[in-house]
Design an enzyme around this catalytic site. Structure first.
Site, PDB file in Angstrom:
ATOM      1  N   HIS A 312      83.605 122.420 -12.926  1.00  0.00           N
ATOM      2  CA  HIS A 312      84.392 124.328 -13.518  1.00  0.00           C
ATOM      3  C   HIS A 312      84.093 124.171 -14.990  1.00  0.00           C
ATOM      4  O   HIS A 312      84.113 122.635 -15.038  1.00  0.00           O
ATOM      5  CB  HIS A 312      86.052 123.651 -13.271  1.00  0.00           C
ATOM      6  CG  HIS A 312      87.206 124.232 -13.944  1.00  0.00           C
ATOM      7  ND1 HIS A 312      87.882 125.036 -14.558  1.00  0.00           N
ATOM      8  CD2 HIS A 312      88.072 125.411 -12.560  1.00  0.00           C
ATOM      9  CE1 HIS A 312      88.243 125.787 -14.517  1.00  0.00           C
ATOM     10  NE2 HIS A 312      88.180 126.026 -13.007  1.00  0.00           N
ATOM     11  N   ASP A 370      88.484 125.358  -4.978  1.00  0.00           N
ATOM     12  CA  ASP A 370      87.739 126.189  -3.970  1.00  0.00           C
ATOM     13  C   ASP A 370      87.376 124.525  -2.632  1.00  0.00           C
ATOM     14  O   ASP A 370      86.904 125.949  -1.658  1.00  0.00           O
ATOM     15  CB  ASP A 370      86.730 126.692  -4.308  1.00  0.00           C
ATOM     16  CG  ASP A 370      87.689 128.048  -4.981  1.00  0.00           C
ATOM     17  OD1 ASP A 370      87.352 128.256  -6.347  1.00  0.00           O
ATOM     18  OD2 ASP A 370      88.703 128.834  -4.810  1.00  0.00           O
TER      19      ASP A 370
HETATM   20  C1  SDX Z   1      87.593 129.273  -9.835  1.00  0.00           C
HETATM   21  O1  SDX Z   1      87.779 129.390 -15.096  1.00  0.00           O
HETATM   22  C2  SDX Z   1      88.042 129.217 -13.942  1.00  0.00           C
HETATM   23  O2  SDX Z   1      89.730 128.340 -14.126  1.00  0.00           O
HETATM   24  C3  SDX Z   1      88.972 129.245 -12.966  1.00  0.00           C
HETATM   25  C4  SDX Z   1      89.379 129.016 -11.398  1.00  0.00           C
HETATM   26  C5  SDX Z   1      90.478 129.953 -11.412  1.00  0.00           C
HETATM   27  O3  SDX Z   1      91.447 129.223 -11.045  1.00  0.00           O
HETATM   28  O4  SDX Z   1      90.851 131.226 -11.974  1.00  0.00           O
HETATM   29  O5  SDX Z   1      89.167 127.261 -11.681  1.00  0.00           O
HETATM   30  C6  SDX Z   1      88.175 129.148  -9.693  1.00  0.00           C
HETATM   31  O6  SDX Z   1      86.525 129.891 -10.326  1.00  0.00           O
HETATM   32  C7  SDX Z   1      86.463 127.884  -9.449  1.00  0.00           C
HETATM   33  C8  SDX Z   1      85.011 127.349 -10.000  1.00  0.00           C
HETATM   34  C9  SDX Z   1      84.531 128.086  -8.474  1.00  0.00           C
HETATM   35  N1  SDX Z   1      82.696 127.775  -8.389  1.00  0.00           N
HETATM   36  C10 SDX Z   1      82.711 126.940  -7.907  1.00  0.00           C
HETATM   37  O7  SDX Z   1      82.744 125.825  -7.336  1.00  0.00           O
HETATM   38  C11 SDX Z   1      81.238 127.884  -8.070  1.00  0.00           C
HETATM   39  C12 SDX Z   1      80.089 126.018  -8.127  1.00  0.00           C
HETATM   40  N2  SDX Z   1      80.900 125.753  -9.416  1.00  0.00           N
HETATM   41  C13 SDX Z   1      79.403 125.972 -10.616  1.00  0.00           C
HETATM   42  O8  SDX Z   1      79.343 127.697 -10.259  1.00  0.00           O
HETATM   43  C14 SDX Z   1      80.108 126.069 -11.704  1.00  0.00           C
HETATM   44  O9  SDX Z   1      80.514 124.710 -12.293  1.00  0.00           O
HETATM   45  C15 SDX Z   1      81.130 127.198 -12.233  1.00  0.00           C
HETATM   46  C16 SDX Z   1      80.561 127.921 -12.388  1.00  0.00           C
HETATM   47  C17 SDX Z   1      82.280 126.930 -11.937  1.00  0.00           C
HETATM   48  C18 SDX Z   1      81.414 126.253 -13.906  1.00  0.00           C
HETATM   49  O10 SDX Z   1      79.814 126.529 -14.541  1.00  0.00           O
HETATM   50  P1  SDX Z   1      79.874 125.990 -16.367  1.00  0.00           P
HETATM   51  O11 SDX Z   1      80.706 126.164 -16.832  1.00  0.00           O
HETATM   52  O12 SDX Z   1      78.769 127.475 -16.915  1.00  0.00           O
HETATM   53  O13 SDX Z   1      78.623 125.117 -16.190  1.00  0.00           O
HETATM   54  P2  SDX Z   1      77.190 124.948 -15.991  1.00  0.00           P
HETATM   55  O14 SDX Z   1      76.707 126.842 -14.600  1.00  0.00           O
HETATM   56  O15 SDX Z   1      77.016 125.156 -17.560  1.00  0.00           O
HETATM   57  O16 SDX Z   1      76.899 123.320 -15.467  1.00  0.00           O
HETATM   58  C19 SDX Z   1      76.528 122.925 -16.406  1.00  0.00           C
HETATM   59  C20 SDX Z   1      75.728 121.954 -16.042  1.00  0.00           C
HETATM   60  C21 SDX Z   1      74.491 122.380 -15.818  1.00  0.00           C
HETATM   61  O17 SDX Z   1      73.401 121.599 -15.450  1.00  0.00           O
HETATM   62  P3  SDX Z   1      72.474 121.433 -17.283  1.00  0.00           P
HETATM   63  O18 SDX Z   1      71.741 122.982 -17.078  1.00  0.00           O
HETATM   64  O19 SDX Z   1      73.793 121.470 -17.905  1.00  0.00           O
HETATM   65  O20 SDX Z   1      71.640 120.336 -16.503  1.00  0.00           O
HETATM   66  O21 SDX Z   1      76.158 121.104 -14.383  1.00  0.00           O
HETATM   67  C22 SDX Z   1      75.648 121.693 -13.025  1.00  0.00           C
HETATM   68  C23 SDX Z   1      74.196 123.046 -14.102  1.00  0.00           C
HETATM   69  O22 SDX Z   1      73.101 122.778 -13.192  1.00  0.00           O
HETATM   70  N3  SDX Z   1      76.390 121.824 -12.212  1.00  0.00           N
HETATM   71  C24 SDX Z   1      76.228 121.643 -11.178  1.00  0.00           C
HETATM   72  C25 SDX Z   1      77.565 122.477 -10.234  1.00  0.00           C
HETATM   73  N4  SDX Z   1      78.411 122.801 -11.295  1.00  0.00           N
HETATM   74  C26 SDX Z   1      77.470 123.274 -12.335  1.00  0.00           C
HETATM   75  N5  SDX Z   1      75.252 121.359 -10.495  1.00  0.00           N
HETATM   76  C27 SDX Z   1      75.594 121.460  -8.775  1.00  0.00           C
HETATM   77  N6  SDX Z   1      76.306 121.870  -8.294  1.00  0.00           N
HETATM   78  C28 SDX Z   1      77.725 122.378  -8.659  1.00  0.00           C
HETATM   79  N7  SDX Z   1      78.701 122.510  -8.398  1.00  0.00           N
END
Ligand code: SDX
Length: 436
Positions: A312, A370
């Site tokens: 998140h 989720d």
């Molecule tokens: C919702 O914003 C909100 O409040 C949203 C929400 C709401 O109520 O409105 O809470 C609802 O959207 C919840 C999130 C649902 N999405 C997912 O579950 C999809 C999987 N999660 C990721 O796509 C990600 O965690 C996000 C999109 C939720 C957050 O993305 P960020 O903040 O841009 O973080 P990032 O992608 O930069 O990740 C940081 C690091 C990365 O590694 P590095 O590049 O630093 O080496 O963490 C890793 C990412 O690769 N990472 C994950 C991961 N999520 C982040 N690695 C593996 N699995 C994951 N799920």
């Protein structure tokens, strides 16, 4: 809006080379303070640069507060756990819209107003016949919520507080009806009209699962679970879809059209589409013995696979909604007599493995709302394609409450970000004959 003009302001200083500039720092009631850089370009000729807005406060708000490190979520100051345990979704809607918990009389009046706006114009039915039966229900939601803007010209003068509230009530009341219609259309069953004697969640289950041929009694345990799921999804500060609604609304656009824009943004798998994607991921993993392979893939920089339902932007601790969602999952499965749900087995084992894995610990990746919602909704009888639609039904109140707050903010102006341009510098047109 008073933080930006109140006493709780102190001086901040920005130094670039030999130049120093002062910018005010505003303190909120809780949470990080903000430095007001609205005069930065005028003073320095510099823009800030923050793709994804990881360090940018886009507005002042009094609606929802999140503490990502502590895993705290407050709606108008009330902890989500208490609202989910003691109240119902329409009470949360009233709280988000008006800022205070309703008295008994206010609640009864609000329930009455929402209930009596739950039917849609009968001509709305014709929009559905234009969709293919296998259209994704979110495509239908984006289209049908947007179509509401063609019907209610008596509630689109956004300068009129009464019309803003009428539009808000209409959207809260009609999105479940449109969602149920999208589901019925996809399975070839007739639309079921809302029933005024039912509460909001029971009415939604009725519109989705009743058929004209027989009596349908909503299961009270499932209705309570549905209502709690709506509460958990109602609002969440300035998330991507809420920011979309605020930006669309900042131009003075029709409120129904702004909510349709929110639906479009929510649909993405990185946002509200994650509940659908998480369930598909659990089904693809299939059995607990395959979890290590998927955890390895999630950690592999060269593999685009991510654990859906994990991570998140704000929560670097357990999403408080995920714990409540997990509890609801167990209640629903118990009520339905589902003893061993293979998807739940995979989910619980995956959570255990991930929470003990160095990669997830170091990156502070926890299950979000989720992760468990899909298991619950599938057990309740919803197809995977409807999961984000249910999220949109719940989030409509958050979108419209934030939209109202933005419209009513005297400092509100059209949102218009700038950029770092790295494209071609000026060059002259090349005639076709001279192009190679
Ligand atoms: C919702 O914003 C909100 O409040 C949203 C929400 C709401 O109520 O409105 O809470 C609802 O959207 C919840 C999130 C649902 N999405 C997912 O579950 C999809 C999987 N999660 C990721 O796509 C990600 O965690 C996000 C999109 C939720 C957050 O993305 P960020 O903040 O841009 O973080 P990032 O992608 O930069 O990740 C940081 C690091 C990365 O590694 P590095 O590049 O630093 O080496 O963490 C890793 C990412 O690769 N990472 C994950 C991961 N999520 C982040 N690695 C593996 N699995 C994951 N799920």
């Amino acid at each position: 809006m008073d933080a930006t003009t109140g006493a709780n302001t102190r001086a901040g200083k920005l130094t670039v080379g030999d130049n120093n500039w002062d910018f005010p720092i505003y303190e909120g009631t809780i949470g990080p303070s903000v430095v007001d850089i609205s005069s930065l370009y005028g003073k320095t000729g510099l823009f800030t640069y923050d793709p994804g807005f990881t360090s940018t406060g886009s507005c002042e708000s009094k609606i929802t507060y999140i503490d990502g490190d502590e895993g705290i979520l407050l709606y108008r100051g009330y902890p989500i756990q208490q609202l989910a345990e003691h109240g119902d979704f329409l009470e949360t809607c009233y709280l988000l819209l008006y800022g205070e918990l309703p008295t008994a009389a206010q609640k009864a009046d609000f329930d009455y107003r929402v209930t009596r706006h739950s039917m849609v114009h009968d001509q709305m039915n014709r929009f559905f016949t234009g969709f293919r039966r296998d259209a994704h229900p979110m495509a239908i939601m984006v289209g049908s919520v947007g179509a509401l803007s063609a019907f209610y010209h008596d509630s689109t003068d956004i300068s009129d507080p009464h019309q803003r509230m009428v539009a808000s009530i209409r959207l809260i009341a009609k999105t479940p009806t449109l969602a149920a219609m999208a589901y019925k259309y996809s399975i070839g069953q007739p639309f079921m009209y809302p029933r005024n004697e039912l509460d909001y969640a029971s009415n939604f289950l009725h519109m989705c699962f009743a058929v004209p041929c027989e009596e349908y009694k909503p299961n009270p345990v499932l209705a309570r679970a549905m209502d709690r799921i709506f509460i958990l999804h109602a609002d969440h500060e300035q998330n991507a879809s809420t920011s979309t609604v605020r930006l669309a609304g900042s131009s003075g656009a029709n409120p129904f059209a702004c909510i349709a824009a929110g639906c479009a943004c929510l649909w993405g798998p990185a946002h509200g589409g994650a509940n659908e994607a998480a369930l598909k991921m659990l089904a693809e993993i299939g059995t607990p013995d395959r979890i290590p392979e998927y955890v390895r893939r999630a950690k592999d920089k060269n593999d685009s696979f991510r654990l859906m339902g994990f991570g998140h932007r704000v929560y670097k601790n357990y999403d408080p909604r995920a714990k409540l969602m997990q509890q609801t999952t167990h209640e629903v499965l118990a009520e339905l007599g589902i003893k061993d749900d293979p998807l739940l087995d995979v989910a619980m084992e995956l959570e255990k493995v991930a929470l003990n894995d160095e990669y997830f610990i170091e990156k502070k990746l926890y299950p979000n709302i989720d992760f468990y919602s899909g298991i619950t909704l599938k057990a309740m009888g919803f197809p995977t394609s409807m999961f984000t639609v249910l999220f949109a039904v719940a989030r409509t109140v958050g979108w419209i409450a934030q939209w109202k707050e933005m419209i009513e903010d005297p400092s509100q102006r059209i949102g218009r970000p700038r950029q770092l341009y790295t494209g071609a510098t000026r060059r002259d047109y090349v005639p076709m004959s001279r192009r190679r």
